[in-house]
Design a protein around this motif. Structure first.
Motif, short mmCIF file in Angstrom:
data_model
loop_
_atom_site.label_atom_id
_atom_site.label_comp_id
_atom_site.label_asym_id
_atom_site.label_seq_id
_atom_site.Cartn_x
_atom_site.Cartn_y
_atom_site.Cartn_z
N MET A 1 -9.14 13.92 -0.78
CA MET A 1 -8.85 15.35 -0.71
C MET A 1 -7.44 15.61 -0.21
SD MET A 1 -10.97 18.36 1.26
CE MET A 1 -12.44 17.96 0.33
N GLY A 2 -6.97 14.78 0.71
CA GLY A 2 -5.61 14.95 1.20
C GLY A 2 -4.59 14.70 0.11
N GLU A 3 -4.84 13.68 -0.73
CA GLU A 3 -3.92 13.43 -1.85
C GLU A 3 -3.95 14.60 -2.83
OE1 GLU A 3 -5.12 9.78 -3.56
OE2 GLU A 3 -4.48 8.54 -1.85
N MET A 4 -5.11 15.14 -3.09
CA MET A 4 -5.21 16.27 -4.01
C MET A 4 -4.48 17.49 -3.47
SD MET A 4 -8.64 18.16 -5.47
CE MET A 4 -9.40 16.56 -5.72
N VAL A 5 -4.62 17.73 -2.17
CA VAL A 5 -3.93 18.86 -1.55
C VAL A 5 -2.41 18.67 -1.65
CG1 VAL A 5 -3.47 20.00 0.65
CG2 VAL A 5 -5.82 19.50 -0.02
N ASP A 6 -1.95 17.44 -1.41
CA ASP A 6 -0.51 17.17 -1.53
C ASP A 6 -0.03 17.39 -2.96
OD1 ASP A 6 -0.37 16.56 1.13
OD2 ASP A 6 -0.61 14.38 0.84
N GLU A 7 -0.83 16.98 -3.95
CA GLU A 7 -0.43 17.17 -5.35
C GLU A 7 -0.39 18.65 -5.71
OE1 GLU A 7 -3.29 14.87 -7.44
OE2 GLU A 7 -2.19 12.97 -7.24
N LEU A 8 -1.38 19.42 -5.26
CA LEU A 8 -1.37 20.85 -5.52
C LEU A 8 -0.18 21.53 -4.87
CD1 LEU A 8 -5.16 21.72 -5.14
CD2 LEU A 8 -3.80 21.80 -7.24
N LEU A 9 0.14 21.11 -3.67
CA LEU A 9 1.30 21.69 -2.99
C LEU A 9 2.59 21.35 -3.72
CD1 LEU A 9 2.34 23.28 -0.58
CD2 LEU A 9 2.44 21.14 0.72
N LEU A 10 2.68 20.12 -4.22
CA LEU A 10 3.87 19.73 -4.99
C LEU A 10 3.99 20.56 -6.26
CD1 LEU A 10 6.27 17.92 -5.70
CD2 LEU A 10 4.63 16.26 -6.62
N LEU A 11 2.88 20.74 -6.98
CA LEU A 11 2.93 21.55 -8.21
C LEU A 11 3.29 22.99 -7.91
CD1 LEU A 11 -0.22 20.17 -10.10
CD2 LEU A 11 2.18 19.88 -10.74
N ALA A 12 2.76 23.52 -6.82
CA ALA A 12 3.10 24.90 -6.46
C ALA A 12 4.58 25.04 -6.16
CB ALA A 12 2.26 25.34 -5.27
#
Length: 496
Positions: free
Chosen positions: A324-335
């Motif tokens: 979940m932490g990796e997914m959150v980091d990826e979403l933040l990067l895309l944003a």
């Protein structure tokens, strides 16, 4: 038997393509047809009128001249010492002939006043004699061609001695007048067509100005990127006469652009709110997710006895928290990429990045065969080294997770001086055809049964991050896949 001729189509290059050219061409064609109709009618009418006048003159002449040929071929003496006295009362070129039993016995023509010869006799060919013999002796005018003379209008009348007397007048004056009219009509109509073509083109151009403005505005709109982001539509076309078809179309087009602009503005506002929410949510979730993961790892380090079920649950909590932490980091990067956050612009040794990424992938997937195809000279681009490394890592992880053990993965790097091209090729089962169109979209996930990753196919954000990072660097990414051959191609500007 008639053999139909093949129809030869007019080449497309000869057809007018623009509406202005078609209207002008149509106007000229209609004008040309009208001019041709008027010209033909005038020529036919004048020819008929002059021919009827000639027939009247022929009727007035009567048979005096051919009757004079009955006396040995010479006109009768008029007792004034001039044996040609009767010819003075005939028009120049008057033709006379006498036929007995269908045979021409005498034929003569009145010469001009300045003629040197006094011989009126005409030598007729056999064809001329047959043409004269075929004339009905009905007193009506007919047109014949005499090779010894020219076109003549003649009439045949039965004589008192059982012979046939033929009188004729030349058609040359009529033909000359008609030809002159044809020449004058051709010149006048040609000039009229040329002037009408120029004026018609200017008039059509002026009439279609609103349509040209609409077309120019539509062209500018078609060149705008409308898929995402804030869009500024070009100014509207100037108002035109609302009572004309072009004016109504221009008005409808302007109203449509207004609706499109409103929709794009609302869409952009919605996207901005969604990006802000994703960025804020991702940022806020990083702390609790890290906290959950830390507490789970801390519980696993407890020195006392822990039941196996609790240990297993804590391990799953730690693993899912990490995921979940990796997914959150990826979403933040895309944003952040969607928000247009600037990336670093420094020289990056792409060759070195490829070597490091393949080394990491070989360690993570030892059951795959990893090969490199690199140029002799280092390939350098301008960009963000960390983000470009993430592009390589995601592509190699995608190849590792979605192909079975033993698959060969080949990484190729080349450049032509202006563009650096990176290819990641594998001989695995390939990307399903129904997924390929949206493979770079977010949360696009392959069938879990095709994935060799025990944790599933991931969140479906890896390739979307690849596309976003490459696009942020001014490059492009593409996919070509079929069974036993899948290639991801990344092109980056080789700017130093």
């Amino acid at each position: 038997m008639r053999i139909p001729l093949p129809r030869v189509p007019l080449p497309r290059t000869l057809w007018p393509r623009t509406l202005r050219a078609r209207l002008t061409a149509g106007l000229l064609v209609l004008l040309a047809v009208s001019c041709a109709a008027v010209g033909v009618a005038a020529v036919v009418g004048l020819n008929g009128f002059l021919t009827s006048r000639l027939d009247e003159q022929l009727s007035e002449v009567g048979v005096r001249f051919p009757a004079s040929l009955e006396h040995g071929g010479l006109p009768p003496d008029d007792h004034d010492g001039d044996e040609r006295g009767d010819t003075r009362r005939q028009a120049v070129g008057t033709f006379g002939a006498r036929l007995v039993n269908g045979t021409v016995t005498n034929a003569a023509v009145v010469p001009s006043a300045g003629a040197e010869t006094t011989d009126l006799t005409v030598d007729l060919s056999e064809a001329d004699q047959r043409a004269l013999a075929a004339l009905p002796a009905d007193g009506r005018a007919h047109t014949v061609h005499l090779s010894a003379l020219d076109e003549y209008r003649v009439r045949a009348t039965a004589g008192l001695d059982g012979d046939v007397l033929v009188t004729g007048l030349p058609l040359e004056p009529v033909e000359a007048t008609v030809h002159r009219l044809e020449l004058v009509a051709a010149i006048v109509f040609g000039v009229a067509l040329a002037v009408a073509g120029v004026l018609g083109a200017l008039w059509v151009r002026w009439s279609l100005r609103p349509l040209s403005r609409v077309a120019a505005t539509a062209t500018r709109v078609s060149e705008l990127p409308l898929a995402s982001g804030e869009v500024a539509l070009p100014p509207r076309a100037p108002a035109a006469d609302p009572h004309s078809e072009v004016g109504r179309m221009a008005g409808a087009f302007d109203r449509m652009l207004g609706h499109v602009e409103d929709a794009l503005t609302k869409r952009h506002a919605s996207e901005e709110r969604l990006r802000s929410f994703a960025a804020d949510a991702s940022h806020e979730l990083r702390t609790p997710v890290a906290s959950v993961r830390g507490h789970a790892e801390l519980a696993l380090l407890h020195p006392g006895p822990v039941p196996p079920e609790v240990t297993r649950a804590l391990e799953r909590i730690a693993a899912e928290s990490s995921r979940m932490g990796e997914m959150v980091d990826e979403l933040l990067l895309l944003a952040r990429l969607d928000a247009g956050r600037p990336l670093e612009r420094l020289p990056v040794d792409l060759t070195h990045l490829v070597l490091d990424a393949v080394t990491d992938a070989r360690a993570a997937g030892p059951d795959h065969r990893w090969t490199l195809d690199l140029p002799e000279e280092p390939v350098t681009v301008t960009g963000d080294e960390h983000r470009l490394h993430q592009v390589l890592a995601n592509l190699l992880a995608n190849a590792r997770q979605h192909t079975p053990a033993g698959t060969q993965v080949t990484v190729t790097l080349e450049t032509d001086g202006d563009t650096a091209v990176l290819r990641v090729h594998d001989d695995g089962p390939g990307v399903p055809a129904d997924i390929q169109p949206g493979v770079f979209e977010r949360f696009t996930r392959a069938d879990r049964r095709r994935s060799t990753d025990p944790g599933g196919a991931g969140a479906g954000l890896g390739l979307s991050i690849v596309a976003a990072v490459v696009e942020a660097h001014g490059g492009s990414v593409g996919l070509r896949s079929r069974p036993a051959s899948t290639t991801f191609t990344v092109e980056l500007p080789a700017r130093i």
